[in-house]
Write an enzyme that holds these catalytic residues in place. Structure first.
Site, mmCIF file in Angstrom:
data_model
loop_
_atom_site.group_PDB
_atom_site.id
_atom_site.type_symbol
_atom_site.label_atom_id
_atom_site.label_comp_id
_atom_site.label_asym_id
_atom_site.label_seq_id
_atom_site.Cartn_x
_atom_site.Cartn_y
_atom_site.Cartn_z
ATOM 1 N N ASP A 257 0.817 -1.217 0.000
ATOM 2 C CA ASP A 257 0.000 0.000 0.000
ATOM 3 C C ASP A 257 0.851 1.267 0.000
ATOM 4 O O ASP A 257 2.008 1.261 0.450
ATOM 5 C CB ASP A 257 -0.855 0.040 1.279
ATOM 6 N N HIS B 236 3.716 -2.457 3.049
ATOM 7 C CA HIS B 236 3.793 -1.082 2.544
ATOM 8 C C HIS B 236 5.053 -0.864 1.720
ATOM 9 O O HIS B 236 6.081 -1.474 1.998
ATOM 10 C CB HIS B 236 3.735 -0.086 3.705
#
Ligand SMILES: [Zn+2]
Length: 397
Positions: free
Chosen positions: A213, A358
């Site tokens: 993300d 991430h």
């Protein structure tokens, strides 16, 4: 200033004083050549069952590999190794629990047959008092009522009796466990079965999906891509709009290397606070930019922070999106420690897991944790797929 300091101090005190009693950290064990599961369990003073219970990704207990990661569960502090001459009765007495409970927890059928060197789990027990309710007991122990009911196989939580021994489940040091996520997600998934997903149902195929993300980022994303390329692992990237425009090359590379590009909104807001018009704008602004760069319009989206309301879900469904949350939170943005990230991750891995990571952090342990995660899972027969493949849906509209 003084007032503020006082507040900080009392906050620190409160969080210290109310920590759960069982707060030992889980630990990482990296398998050495020649080690076996039972040997490792013995070495940490736990049962093989409890080791396997915390590492359910182990498909082949007889085939563990050097370098593989095992997470040693917290409960190892409550194990007892049987000594010569011990009896189950004596051990039960020493730990102030009933022999039936001790035998039950350790699945001992013949109570006269325990052997020297055997590892027994010693449960913590709460004895029901007059006036107790399950709700009150759970509250006083600082735990979830349903956890307590499940641990003790209570079909009817209203039927407690005085003197009943309730086994207190060991609470993991991990903050959000798979059980918490499932409990939280299930009702919403039931309302939006065709739209909201947090895991796949891969029908016995051992498949998991890595997701990244908040990128793309020139440095972080290219480091992740290099690793994925080296291990030949496809993944799914949930992009944020503000990063997209200046990283067109990176997005082209993501697609060229076999990964899926998906939407994480234009400006990363809490979707629940937006009007429909604002939500549409968040989505289309990013779609237009991705389309300009790649010619594609995404069909998968992930709500920032995982926050999404029923009205958001309705609107996103109308717009043709599948809304993707996760079943495993690595917390790689928060925990700057490889072992912590592995501890957050491995115990929650199941078939169909969607793993949240991430690729925007400049200093991150993501790239250190990834190789160990990938290898450990692969050695146990897992394959890595994109989210669209895991769910059997289209990646693009
Ligand atoms: Zn995000």
């Amino acid at each position: 200033m003084r007032v503020r300091k006082l507040i900080v101090l009392s906050a620190a005190f409160i969080s210290f004083c109310c920590m759960p009693v069982l707060s030992y950290a889980d630990q990482v064990h990296r398998v050495l050549p020649g080690e076996t599961l039972s040997g490792i369990a013995r070495q940490h003073g736990i049962t093989t069952d409890s080791l396997l219970g915390n590492n359910q990704y182990i498909s082949y207990p007889d085939m563990i590999y050097a370098g593989q990661v095992l997470i040693i569960p917290t409960e190892n502090k409550q194990a007892y190794q049987v000594k010569p001459g011990d009896t189950l009765y004596r051990i039960a007495q020493d730990f102030e629990i009933s022999m039936a409970t001790l035998a039950d927890v350790n699945q001992i059928v013949d109570r006269d047959r325990i052997y020297s060197g055997q590892i027994l789990s010693i449960p913590k027990v709460y004895t029901v008092k007059t006036g107790d309710t399950l709700y009150r007991i759970a509250r006083s122990l600082g735990m979830n009522m349903s956890d307590l009911a499940v641990e003790n196989g209570l079909k009817n939580p209203d039927k407690l009796f005085v003197g009943q021994a309730l086994i207190i489940p060991v609470q993991s040091s991990r903050e959000e466990t798979l059980a918490d996520i499932e409990r939280e997600m299930s009702p919403t998934v039931a309302r939006f079965p065709d739209t909201l997903f947090y895991k796949g149902y891969p029908d016995g195929r051992r498949a998991v999906a890595l997701t990244f993300d908040d990128g793309p980022d020139k440095k972080a994303t290219s480091e992740v891509l290099d690793l994925l390329k080296m291990y030949r692992v496809p993944a799914t990237f949930f992009l944020v709009g503000s990063n997209v425009a200046r990283n067109g090359d990176m997005i082209k590379r993501i697609i060229a290397e076999g990964h899926t590009v998906a939407s994480h909104t234009w400006s990363h807001p809490d979707l629940r606070t937006l009007t429909d018009a604002q939500l549409i704008n968040e989505m289309t602004q990013l779609e237009n930019e991705i389309q300009r760069i790649t010619g594609l319009r995404t069909a998968l989206m992930r709500p920032p922070y995982g926050f999404v309301s029923d009205s958001n879900l309705q609107k996103l469904r109308e717009m043709g999106y599948k809304v993707i949350k996760w079943s495993v939170d690595t917390n790689d943005w928060r925990d700057q420690d490889v072992d912590k990230v592995l501890i957050n991750t491995m115990p929650d891995i199941r078939d169909g897991a969607i793993i949240l990571m991430h690729d925007y952090l400049q200093k991150s342990v993501t790239k250190e944790a990834l190789p160990e995660m990938i290898q450990s899972l692969r050695w146990q027969g897992y394959t890595f797929v994109t989210v669209d493949e895991l769910l059997g849906v289209n990646a693009y509209q």
